[in-house]
Design a protein around this motif. Structure first.
Motif, PDB file in Angstrom:
ATOM      1  N   THR A  28       0.825  -1.209   0.000  1.00  0.00           N
ATOM      2  CA  THR A  28       0.000   0.000   0.000  1.00  0.00           C
ATOM      3  C   THR A  28       0.860   1.259   0.000  1.00  0.00           C
ATOM      4  O   THR A  28       0.680   2.163  -0.828  1.00  0.00           O
ATOM      5  CB  THR A  28      -0.897   0.003   1.260  1.00  0.00           C
ATOM      6  OG1 THR A  28      -1.626  -1.222   1.297  1.00  0.00           O
ATOM      7  CG2 THR A  28      -1.851   1.176   1.256  1.00  0.00           C
ATOM      8  N   GLN A  57      -5.735  -5.810   1.710  1.00  0.00           N
ATOM      9  CA  GLN A  57      -5.903  -6.530   2.973  1.00  0.00           C
ATOM     10  C   GLN A  57      -7.163  -6.142   3.756  1.00  0.00           C
ATOM     11  O   GLN A  57      -7.731  -6.990   4.459  1.00  0.00           O
ATOM     12  CB  GLN A  57      -4.661  -6.341   3.854  1.00  0.00           C
ATOM     13  CG  GLN A  57      -3.366  -6.809   3.192  1.00  0.00           C
ATOM     14  CD  GLN A  57      -2.116  -6.406   3.976  1.00  0.00           C
ATOM     15  OE1 GLN A  57      -2.053  -6.519   5.190  1.00  0.00           O
ATOM     16  NE2 GLN A  57      -1.102  -5.932   3.262  1.00  0.00           N
ATOM     17  N   ALA A 119       8.240  -1.543   3.979  1.00  0.00           N
ATOM     18  CA  ALA A 119       8.205  -3.015   3.876  1.00  0.00           C
ATOM     19  C   ALA A 119       7.148  -3.662   4.758  1.00  0.00           C
ATOM     20  O   ALA A 119       7.146  -4.886   4.930  1.00  0.00           O
ATOM     21  CB  ALA A 119       9.587  -3.579   4.187  1.00  0.00           C
ATOM     22  N   GLY A 120       6.250  -2.853   5.328  1.00  0.00           N
ATOM     23  CA  GLY A 120       5.132  -3.433   6.066  1.00  0.00           C
ATOM     24  C   GLY A 120       5.527  -4.019   7.408  1.00  0.00           C
ATOM     25  O   GLY A 120       6.555  -3.653   8.003  1.00  0.00           O
ATOM     26  N   ASN A 143      -7.716 -13.871  10.051  1.00  0.00           N
ATOM     27  CA  ASN A 143      -7.917 -13.054   8.841  1.00  0.00           C
ATOM     28  C   ASN A 143      -6.644 -12.336   8.430  1.00  0.00           C
ATOM     29  O   ASN A 143      -6.644 -11.608   7.438  1.00  0.00           O
ATOM     30  CB  ASN A 143      -9.021 -12.016   9.081  1.00  0.00           C
ATOM     31  CG  ASN A 143     -10.396 -12.656   9.115  1.00  0.00           C
ATOM     32  OD1 ASN A 143     -10.558 -13.792   8.680  1.00  0.00           O
ATOM     33  ND2 ASN A 143     -11.373 -11.934   9.634  1.00  0.00           N
ATOM     34  N   CYS A 175      -4.149  -2.451  11.500  1.00  0.00           N
ATOM     35  CA  CYS A 175      -5.588  -2.320  11.740  1.00  0.00           C
ATOM     36  C   CYS A 175      -5.986  -2.807  13.140  1.00  0.00           C
ATOM     37  O   CYS A 175      -6.451  -3.948  13.299  1.00  0.00           O
ATOM     38  CB  CYS A 175      -6.419  -3.041  10.689  1.00  0.00           C
ATOM     39  SG  CYS A 175      -8.141  -2.495  10.778  1.00  0.00           S
ATOM     40  N   GLY A 322       3.874   3.964   6.693  1.00  0.00           N
ATOM     41  CA  GLY A 322       3.115   2.711   6.738  1.00  0.00           C
ATOM     42  C   GLY A 322       3.454   1.880   7.960  1.00  0.00           C
ATOM     43  O   GLY A 322       4.007   2.374   8.949  1.00  0.00           O
ATOM     44  N   ALA A 334      -5.531   3.758   5.673  1.00  0.00           N
ATOM     45  CA  ALA A 334      -6.076   5.117   5.764  1.00  0.00           C
ATOM     46  C   ALA A 334      -5.008   6.084   6.258  1.00  0.00           C
ATOM     47  O   ALA A 334      -4.930   7.238   5.793  1.00  0.00           O
ATOM     48  CB  ALA A 334      -7.275   5.122   6.709  1.00  0.00           C
ATOM     49  N   PRO A 367     -12.515   1.482   9.782  1.00  0.00           N
ATOM     50  CA  PRO A 367     -13.920   1.187   9.515  1.00  0.00           C
ATOM     51  C   PRO A 367     -14.359  -0.010  10.364  1.00  0.00           C
ATOM     52  O   PRO A 367     -14.044  -1.143  10.045  1.00  0.00           O
ATOM     53  CB  PRO A 367     -13.943   0.856   8.024  1.00  0.00           C
ATOM     54  CG  PRO A 367     -12.531   0.697   7.599  1.00  0.00           C
ATOM     55  CD  PRO A 367     -11.625   0.988   8.734  1.00  0.00           C
TER      56      PRO A 367
END
Ligand SMILES: Cc1cc2nc3c(=O)[nH]c(=O)nc-3n(C[C@H](O)[C@H](O)[C@H](O)COP(=O)(O)OP(=O)(O)OC[C@H]3O[C@@H](n4cnc5c(N)ncnc54)[C@H](O)[C@@H]3O)c2cc1C
Length: 423
Positions: A28, A57, A119-120, A143, A175, A322, A334, A367
């Motif tokens: 992302t 994701q 790189a997350g 998940n 998240c 990120g 987001a 969300p």
């Protein structure tokens, strides 16, 4: 230090490249920044990304609840890389910010003038005893992986009542709301199937409360009550026994009993389950942890950046955003939508020899899906300051239009605008 030396020594350099701007990671954050730099006319940008596919994701929550296809969350990487940006399909293995180079698994040494680390986050499944071997079996799923989200749905569909156990770790995660979104969907599913009375939903969380933002907590407390969910805060999942279907939790240092007697060994409790959804502990990828870019104040190894400019605190030609960055906000796509333009602006200023002026305020949003057909949008800034941005709509309510936004609007925006550098 030793680990870093070993990492360097084990890599044999087969060829050398050089790029003006190198981005590590084409997820992302990496692709959003690449697209924005390309739009700003930067001629020499390369993305180092091993995966042939790119994943959306946020929809894995809906995949786990049976209302979104897993296949629709994955697309081939190649067409998503902006034309003119070079894709190097390889893994970063070591970063040397002194010599301004990155060594890769396949033996490349890539020199750079400016580096963006995107790189997350690393999923540390191995930190929970007995978990890795049972994932996707015995009613245990998560998940947090593309291949496992459909398993969550398979187990939920086959659930005939009993204990449905959901966990959240003590580390920062991507998240922060995802551990509970699937819990609310599962509780709603049990209600719709008429097995709510035979179902006990338990939230075993290492957190101290359902959500850190008071305005969000107020709504979620009611949701938890509505579904009659049992919350067990200060509980860190440490082991899973798939044969006995038991999860072992250890009290966290914040648990009142531990606080009152810190020298005693930490109590453990065992909770039997019929269905278990696990969110693993998370940290920066190991190659970042072992690099000089890592924040030395935590073993989790995030890239240490100024939380407003996103510039590295010690290497002025390095930026990060990120999930991998140390910016103390809730790690979401987001947040990246707001971080990317700030990073790009500041990077371009530094490239012109100026000081970075743009500032990121910590904006993030979550969300929070609370039922099939209901969502509530939590938006906040650094220090958990509630910050709704949508005009007219009261987002501090569970709403059907917000569910439509989650299921249809946000994926469209992601693929067509964000990854193209347009928002
Ligand atoms: C179940 C779930 C639900 C979520 N829900 C939401 C939501 O509702 N809203 C929201 O905004 N966000 C949500 N998120 C979070 C969001 O997906 C992430 O925060 C976001 O994708 C992070 O982007 P990133 O670029 O930092 O990391 P990623 O998108 O994960 O990309 C990292 C990239 O780095 C690459 N990489 C890894 N190691 C290396 C290496 N050694 N060398 C080179 N490249 C490497 C990876 O292959 C990957 O492509 C959710 C996430 C999950 C798992």
């Amino acid at each position: 230090m030793i680990a870093r030396e070993e990492a360097k020594m084990s890599i044999t350099v087969k060829s050398r490249l050089h790029h003006r701007i190198l981005i590590i990671g084409g997820g992302t954050a990496g692709l959003t920044v690449a697209a924005q730099l390309h739009r700003r006319g930067e001629p020499d940008v390369a993305v180092l990304e091993p995966s042939p596919n790119h994943y959306y994701q946020p929809a894995w929550t809906l995949v786990g609840a049976g209302v979104y296809s897993a296949a629709a969350t994955a697309r081939p990487q190649e067409p998503l890389i902006p034309t003119g940006v070079k894709w190097i399909q390889d893994y970063a293995e070591a970063i040397d910010p002194e010599s301004q180079s990155v060594a890769t698994r396949n033996g490349l040494e890539i020199g750079y003038d400016f580096l963006v680390v995107a790189a997350g986050i690393q999923l540390d499944w191995h930190k929970i005893e007995g978990l890795e071997e049972t994932l996707g079996k015995n009613g245990v799923s998560s998940n947090y992986r593309f291949d496992l989200a459909p398993k969550t749905w398979e187990f939920l569909r086959g659930f005939k009542g009993g204990v449905a156990l959901f966990t959240a770790p003590s580390t920062p995660i991507k998240c922060g709301g995802a551990p509970q979104k699937i819990m609310y969907l599962a509780a709603d599913y049990a209600r719709r199937r008429g097995i709510a009375k035979e179902t006990q939903v338990i939230f075993g969380s290492a957190g101290t409360t359902i959500f850190g933002v008071p305005e969000v907590k107020a709504v979620l407390d009611k949701v938890v009550q509505r579904y009659n969910i049992t919350t067990r805060f200060h509980h860190e999942l440490v082991a899973v026994d798939p044969r006995r279907k038991e999860a072992t939790f250890e009290f966290t240092p914040n648990h009142p009993l531990v606080k009152s007697n810190p020298s005693a060994s930490r109590p453990r409790v065992v909770i039997p389950f019929d269905f278990l959804h696990v969110v693993p502990p998370q940290s920066a990828p190991d190659f970042i942890k072992q690099s000089p870019l890592a924040d030395p104040s935590t073993p989790l190894g995030w890239v240490q950046v100024d939380k407003h400019t996103l510039q590295h605190t010690r290497y002025a030609n390095v930026f990060s955003l990120g999930d991998a960055s140390s910016a103390p906000t809730s790690k979401t796509g987001a947040a990246i939508r707001k971080q990317a333009p700030v990073l790009v602006e500041n990077l371009l200023q530094v490239m012109r020899g100026q000081d970075p002026q743009a500032r990121y305020d910590g904006y993030t949003s979550c969300p929070l899906v609370t039922a099939y057909g209901k969502m509530f949008l939590a938006e906040f800034l650094y220090d958990n300051v509630w910050h709704p941005t949508l005009p007219v709509i009261n987002t501090q309510k569970e709403r059907y239009d917000m569910w439509l936004l989650k299921k249809h609007g946000l994926p469209l925006m992601y693929w067509n605008l964000m990854l193209k550098g347009r928002v």
